[in-house]
Structures are given as structure tokens and as C-alpha cells.
Write a protein that holds these residues in place. Structure first.
Motif, PDB file in Angstrom:
ATOM      1  N   GLY A   1      30.847  43.207  43.429  1.00 54.80           N
ATOM      2  CA  GLY A   1      31.366  42.061  42.682  1.00 54.80           C
ATOM      3  C   GLY A   1      30.790  40.759  43.204  1.00 54.80           C
ATOM      4  O   GLY A   1      30.300  39.915  42.440  1.00 54.80           O
TER       5      GLY A   1
ATOM      6  N   GLY B   1      42.240  41.439  40.194  1.00 52.32           N
ATOM      7  CA  GLY B   1      41.573  40.757  41.300  1.00 52.32           C
ATOM      8  C   GLY B   1      41.685  39.256  41.119  1.00 52.32           C
ATOM      9  O   GLY B   1      42.509  38.774  40.331  1.00 52.32           O
ATOM     10  N   ASP B   2      40.846  38.514  41.847  1.00 54.24           N
ATOM     11  CA  ASP B   2      40.934  37.052  41.855  1.00 54.24           C
ATOM     12  C   ASP B   2      40.887  36.465  40.439  1.00 54.24           C
ATOM     13  O   ASP B   2      39.881  36.586  39.749  1.00 54.24           O
TER      14      ASP B   2
ATOM     15  N   VAL C   1      40.384  33.557  37.894  1.00 52.89           N
ATOM     16  CA  VAL C   1      39.596  32.321  37.956  1.00 52.89           C
ATOM     17  C   VAL C   1      39.735  31.453  36.711  1.00 52.89           C
ATOM     18  O   VAL C   1      39.239  30.332  36.675  1.00 52.89           O
TER      19      VAL C   1
ATOM     20  N   VAL D   1      36.949  37.285  38.291  1.00 46.64           N
ATOM     21  CA  VAL D   1      35.505  37.112  38.454  1.00 46.64           C
ATOM     22  C   VAL D   1      34.770  38.123  37.581  1.00 46.64           C
ATOM     23  O   VAL D   1      33.754  37.811  36.966  1.00 46.64           O
ATOM     24  N   LYS D   2      35.307  39.329  37.496  1.00 47.20           N
ATOM     25  CA  LYS D   2      34.593  40.416  36.835  1.00 47.20           C
ATOM     26  C   LYS D   2      34.736  40.443  35.324  1.00 47.20           C
ATOM     27  O   LYS D   2      33.808  40.838  34.632  1.00 47.20           O
TER      28      LYS D   2
ATOM     29  N   ALA E   1      39.320  41.717  51.194  1.00 52.53           N
ATOM     30  CA  ALA E   1      39.284  40.254  51.078  1.00 52.53           C
ATOM     31  C   ALA E   1      39.191  39.796  49.635  1.00 52.53           C
ATOM     32  O   ALA E   1      39.706  38.735  49.282  1.00 52.53           O
ATOM     33  N   GLY E   2      38.543  40.575  48.778  1.00 54.76           N
ATOM     34  CA  GLY E   2      38.388  40.209  47.377  1.00 54.76           C
ATOM     35  C   GLY E   2      37.056  39.512  47.101  1.00 54.76           C
ATOM     36  O   GLY E   2      36.398  38.997  48.017  1.00 54.76           O
ATOM     37  N   ILE E   3      36.682  39.502  45.835  1.00 57.91           N
ATOM     38  CA  ILE E   3      35.350  39.027  45.455  1.00 57.91           C
ATOM     39  C   ILE E   3      35.141  37.563  45.826  1.00 57.91           C
ATOM     40  O   ILE E   3      34.095  37.195  46.362  1.00 57.91           O
ATOM     41  N   LEU E   4      36.126  36.706  45.579  1.00 57.05           N
ATOM     42  CA  LEU E   4      35.956  35.282  45.883  1.00 57.05           C
ATOM     43  C   LEU E   4      35.718  35.067  47.374  1.00 57.05           C
ATOM     44  O   LEU E   4      34.797  34.346  47.774  1.00 57.05           O
ATOM     45  N   ALA E   5      36.543  35.689  48.207  1.00 60.62           N
ATOM     46  CA  ALA E   5      36.419  35.512  49.657  1.00 60.62           C
ATOM     47  C   ALA E   5      35.086  36.082  50.153  1.00 60.62           C
ATOM     48  O   ALA E   5      34.432  35.484  51.014  1.00 60.62           O
TER      49      ALA E   5
ATOM     50  N   LYS F   1      37.685  48.901  47.090  1.00 61.20           N
ATOM     51  CA  LYS F   1      38.021  49.341  45.735  1.00 61.20           C
ATOM     52  C   LYS F   1      36.728  49.925  45.175  1.00 61.20           C
ATOM     53  O   LYS F   1      35.722  49.212  45.045  1.00 61.20           O
TER      54      LYS F   1
ATOM     55  N   VAL G   1      33.253  47.849  44.758  1.00 60.36           N
ATOM     56  CA  VAL G   1      33.126  46.613  43.983  1.00 60.36           C
ATOM     57  C   VAL G   1      33.670  45.438  44.792  1.00 60.36           C
ATOM     58  O   VAL G   1      33.228  44.307  44.652  1.00 60.36           O
ATOM     59  N   GLN G   2      34.634  45.728  45.651  1.00 58.44           N
ATOM     60  CA  GLN G   2      35.153  44.701  46.558  1.00 58.44           C
ATOM     61  C   GLN G   2      35.868  45.375  47.710  1.00 58.44           C
ATOM     62  O   GLN G   2      36.227  46.553  47.640  1.00 58.44           O
TER      63      GLN G   2
END
Lengths: 370, 125
Positions: free
Chosen positions: A226, B33-34, B36, B59-60, A38-42, A23, A34-35
Motif C-alpha cells: 500500500g 484502513g486509514d 483520507v 488510501v487504497k 502501523a498502517g499505510i499512512l504511517a 494484512k 499490503v500493510q
């Protein structure tokens, strides 16, 4: 987004990012990931558990040559560059006449020249400032034909030493040329995540081949800006433009560890008088860690008050810390409230919420100190 | 006939009698996105149409969740407060945010149906 995508610069890994399903967002004039899927957490967790590969090619790289280079650079930074041994790297800041921070940067001693890494958003101004400030004493050249990769995480050593065995012998903040799969690179054992790892300066034309080779290792996954931000926040590391800028001094920013005794005594850098006075008398405010009591993240510009509601400062970086599994923040508070354990209030969406001043980092650094 | 309506701010409301169940769309969770952190309104609170009723944070960034219609909060979904990641898994089903008693069902007429919302999202891409 106000920035037109077509005017954004691209790093040598741009096509690879698109291929990996990143992304993309505008960042410091670049079109950056930015990610990834998998995404920012992963990506954050993977970096703390194994290894994340970050493209930080948007950052500025430069070399400074000339016999008088170390002394010339010391006229612009409070860091001890004369004492910087060959194959060592150091963190310092470019300061202005009021002791404010124009940028923070890494300086490595490459033997017959210095190697610099500066922030993307500041690089044009930094290069001009370095050229003007060292004119007649040293020669500053921006390296526009190199990419910069950061391999970060506890598996970074195992991965890189598989491709270049000498990487295992490097210790934190060491810096040396290294041939990786036949590509001539400049490698430092450093990073911006709090984890062990390396930053690898690589010729632009070979960057994608190196990135693909690193990503082929089972421990390595791509990570975006991210995760880079959540990792550095948990590590208590400053983000230029948020936690430090021309309105903050290295002393206020709790970066005095980066100024050697000689430089504190001798001065000789822009704003030295301000920095020396703050060192002697203590600064009026200090950057601290902040841990909210409940689960609501407190983001940049959140007002900080004392327990009675009197304003004492502002959050400069904050959000959810994936490893902490809760909200974490940094900000400036009046010095009287900067002691560890001090109860403060963070005013989130108009509602005061309890928090405590805590020691940084939030997640212990795991550098390879040797 | 479907009783689910959508807003341009990417909330959905599913109406059963005078009770509406509100959440964010799958498109919204994907764009965020994730997730939280989630903050939900207090039970009994009166919320006005198109005003902030809840907060969802990735997160962002933090984003407001606007109530599609006016009403009184009669239930909130504590499961997504405990496990914010549920919003990413089931935004349009079990990860609803709150239920309210509609003050004026006529407010629903300005909202989109599924087909119109899907067209709206397509236009954003």
C-alpha cells in the motif's frame, strides 16, 4: 477475493510478514503484505522521514550471459544497453511491434553478465520473450532462488553502510555485489519511492536473516504494498498494467528520457518505427500529472474532460498522496491539453471536478546523484 | 432497550425520536484502513434506504456509505470532512456521518441489533 489463498505463492519473507502482523492480500499470484500494523499512512511517512523495508521478492530476477548479450537485448528494448558501463543500472522497457510496452524493467551490468529485474505479473512472459528474442546470441536464466528487499528513505544509506560500509560510496543507479553481514548480495542504489535507497537481491535462504537485521536498526520499519503504491504515485513513477501497457508507447508514457540519442536514431527495437514517428511528430496523447483542486481523490479510470466537458483522456493511477496531503493522479490526455497548468475536469462519481495538469513528480526525487 | 441498529453493509443508525444518526462501524473502519477522504450528502437531500448517501475513502479505495433507512438529511458532520482520520478513531461515536429525519420508522425492523451484527461480523472472519 477470487484467488484461492492456498494457490498463492509465498516469498521467503512470508512467515516474517505474518509474525509482524501484516494484512496479507493476493497480488500477482503471491500472498503479499499490503500493510503492517502501523498502517499505510504511517509506513508512507516513515519511509519519507527515515527508512521503510519492502519485500519485493515477487518480482522476477534474471541473468543474461553470452559475449553478444548487450546487442541481443537491445533487439528487445529501446534502452542503451551497449553503453551501459559495468556496475551501472538502467531503466528500460520491453516493447512490441507496435511500440506498446510489454513490461518495464531494470537492467544492470554485472561485468560478465546482465542482471534484470522485471514485474511479478509479467515475469513468466518476459522470460519466455527474452529467451526467444535472444536465442542463439545470449543465454537467459531466471533466478528463482533469490529474494529482493527494498530499503528506501533518507536513512537508508546510514543503515546499510553500518552493515556494509561500501554502500555509502554507491551513487544512484549504481549496481554491485556487496557482502552484507556476511551474506553475498547484489545491491543497486535505486528504488520505486522517489527516495534515496537500495534494492538488495539476496539468496532466498538468507533473506529472512537479512530482513531481521535491517529491521533491528532503529531507523527501519516494515512497509507494505500500500505504501509502495502511494510513494511511487507521488514520485510520478509508472505502475505496469495501470499507467503503461501494450496500449501505450514509451513516448506517450513520457518515458523518452529512457531512450538514448543513438537508439532514437538507429532504432533496432520492436516498434521502433512507431516510436521514431511519435518522437518526430509528437504523440497524440501524453501521460501527465493531475492535481485535483478540491479534496476528492480521482482513481484509475476516472474520465478526464476539457473545461467544456469534451472527453480528452482517462486517469490511470490516482489517490490520496500522504506527503502532498491531498489527491494526486496520473493519466493520459490529448497532447493539446498536456501543457503544465492546463485546466481539466475529472469526472468523479459522475460529477465533473476541476483539476490542473501539473509537472511530475508530485514530491521531488531525493536520489543520491553523487 | 438499545436504539442502535446495524446493516449488512456495516453502517449503524442510532434513533432518537424521528431523527437517526448514521455512521460506519468500527469493523468497517478497521477493514478500510486509514481514512483520507469523506464526502457527505447535502443538507435537505432525500435519501432512500440502501442507496448511496456518502463516500468514505482510504488510501487504497473508495467505498459507498448506504443509508440504513429513507429520510431527509438534517445534519452532517463537517469534523470528519476536515479530519477524515477521526473515522478511524471514533467510528461509532463522534465520527458519525449524517443525521436524517426518518421517512418510515418501520424500515428499522429489517436491521440488526448489536448482538446480531457482532454475530454477522464473526461469520465473515
Amino acid at each position: 477475493m477470487s484467488e484461492d489463498r492456498s494457490t498463492l505463492a509465498r516469498t521467503p519473507l512470508h512467515a516474517l510478514h505474518l509474525e509482524l502482523g501484516a494484512k496479507m492480500v493476493p497480488f500477482a499470484g503471491y500472498h503479499m503484505p499490503v500493510q503492517f500494523a502501523a498502517g499505510i499512512l504511517a509506513e508512507h511517512h516513515h519511509t519519507r522521514r527515515a527508512a521503510g523495508l519492502f519485500d519485493v521478492s515477487h518480482m522476477g530476477q534474471a541473468v543474461i550471459a553470452g559475449a553478444d548479450r548487450a546487442a541481443a537485448v537491445e533487439a528487445l528494448v529501446p534502452g542503451d544497453i551497449l553503453a551501459l558501463a559495468p556496475e551501472r543500472m538502467r531503466y528500460t522497457q520491453l516493447t512490441d511491434a507496435r511500440g506498446g510496452i510489454l513490461d518495464d524493467l531494470m537492467i544492470g551490468n554485472a561485468g560478465d553478465h546482465l542482471f534484470l529485474v522485471v514485474n511479478a505479473a509479467c515475469k513468466a512472459a518476459d522470460i519466455a520473450h527474452l529467451k526467444a528474442g535472444t536465442a542463439g546470441r545470449a543465454e537467459v536464466t531466471e533466478l528463482t532462488d533469490r529474494a529482493l528487499l527494498a530499503l528506501q528513505g533518507p536513512a537508508a544509506e546510514a543503515v546499510l553502510s553500518r552493515l556494509a560500509p561500501e554502500a555509502a560510496d554507491m551513487v544512484f543507479m549504481s549496481f554491485r555485489p556487496l557482502s552484507i553481514i556476511g551474506i553475498p548480495c547484489l545491491v543497486s542504489r535505486s528504488g520505486y519511492t522517489g527516495e534515496d535507497g537500495y534494492e538488495i537481491s539476496v539468496p532466498a535462504g538468507r533473506a529472512e536473516a537479512l530482513a531481521r537485521r535491517l529491521l533491528a536498526e532503529p531507523e527501519v520499519a516494515p512497509a507494505g504494498l500500500g505504501a509502495r503504491d502511494s510513494l511511487r504515485l507521488e514520485a510520478g513513477l509508472c505502475l505496469y498494467g495501470s499507467d503503461i501497457d501494450t496500449g501505450t508507447t514509451p513516448v506517450e508514457a513520457a518515458l523518452t528520457w529512457s531512450i538514448s540519442r543513438r537508439r532514437r536514431t538507429e532504432g533496432g527495437f520492436p516498434g521502433a518505427a512507431v516510436v521514431q514517428r511519435q518522437l518526430a511528430e509528437g504523440p497524440a496523447r501524453l501521460r501527465v500529472g493531475l492535481r485535483p483542486v478540491d479534496k476528492a481523490p480521482a482513481r484509475a479510470h476516472t474520465p478526464i474532460t476539457d473545461a467544456e466537458g469534451r472527453p480528452i483522456g482517462e486517469v490511470t493511477s490516482g489517490g490520496f498522496g500522504p506527503t502532498v496531503n491531498g489527491p494526486v493522479a496520473m493519466g493520459y490526455v490529448e497532447a493539446a491539453h498536456a501543457h503544465t497548468g492546463t485546466a481539466v475536469m475529472l469526472v468523479v462519481r459522475g460529477a465533473p471536478r476541476p483539476a490542473h495538469v501539473v509537472d511530475l513528480p508530485f514530491v521531488p526525487h531525493r536520489y543520491r546523484k553523487g | 432497550m438499545s436504539n442502535t441498529y446495524f446493516t449488512t453493509e456495516h453502517e449503524w443508525i442510532d434513533v432518537d425520536g424521528d431523527i437517526g444518526t448514521v455512521g460506519i462501524t468500527d469493523h468497517a473502519q478497521h477493514a478500510l484502513g486509514d481514512v483520507v477522504f469523506v464526502e457527505l450528502p447535502a443538507l435537505g437531500k432525500r435519501v432512500a434506504k440502501a442507496t448511496e448517501a456518502a463516500v468514505v475513502e482510504s488510501v487504497k479505495a473508495a467505498s459507498e456509505v448506504f443509508s440504513p433507512v429513507s429520510g431527509d438529511i438534517v445534519a452532517v458532520n463537517d469534523a470528519i470532512v476536515e479530519q477524515p482520520g477521526l473515522v478511524n478513531e471514533a467510528a461509532e461515536t463522534t465520527a458519525w456521518f449524517f443525521k436524517l429525519r426518518l421517512a418510515d420508522p418501520a424500515e428499522l425492523t429489517g436491521l440488526m441489533d448489536r448482538a446480531a451484527y457482532d454475530e454477522f461480523v464473526k461469520g465473515l472472519e
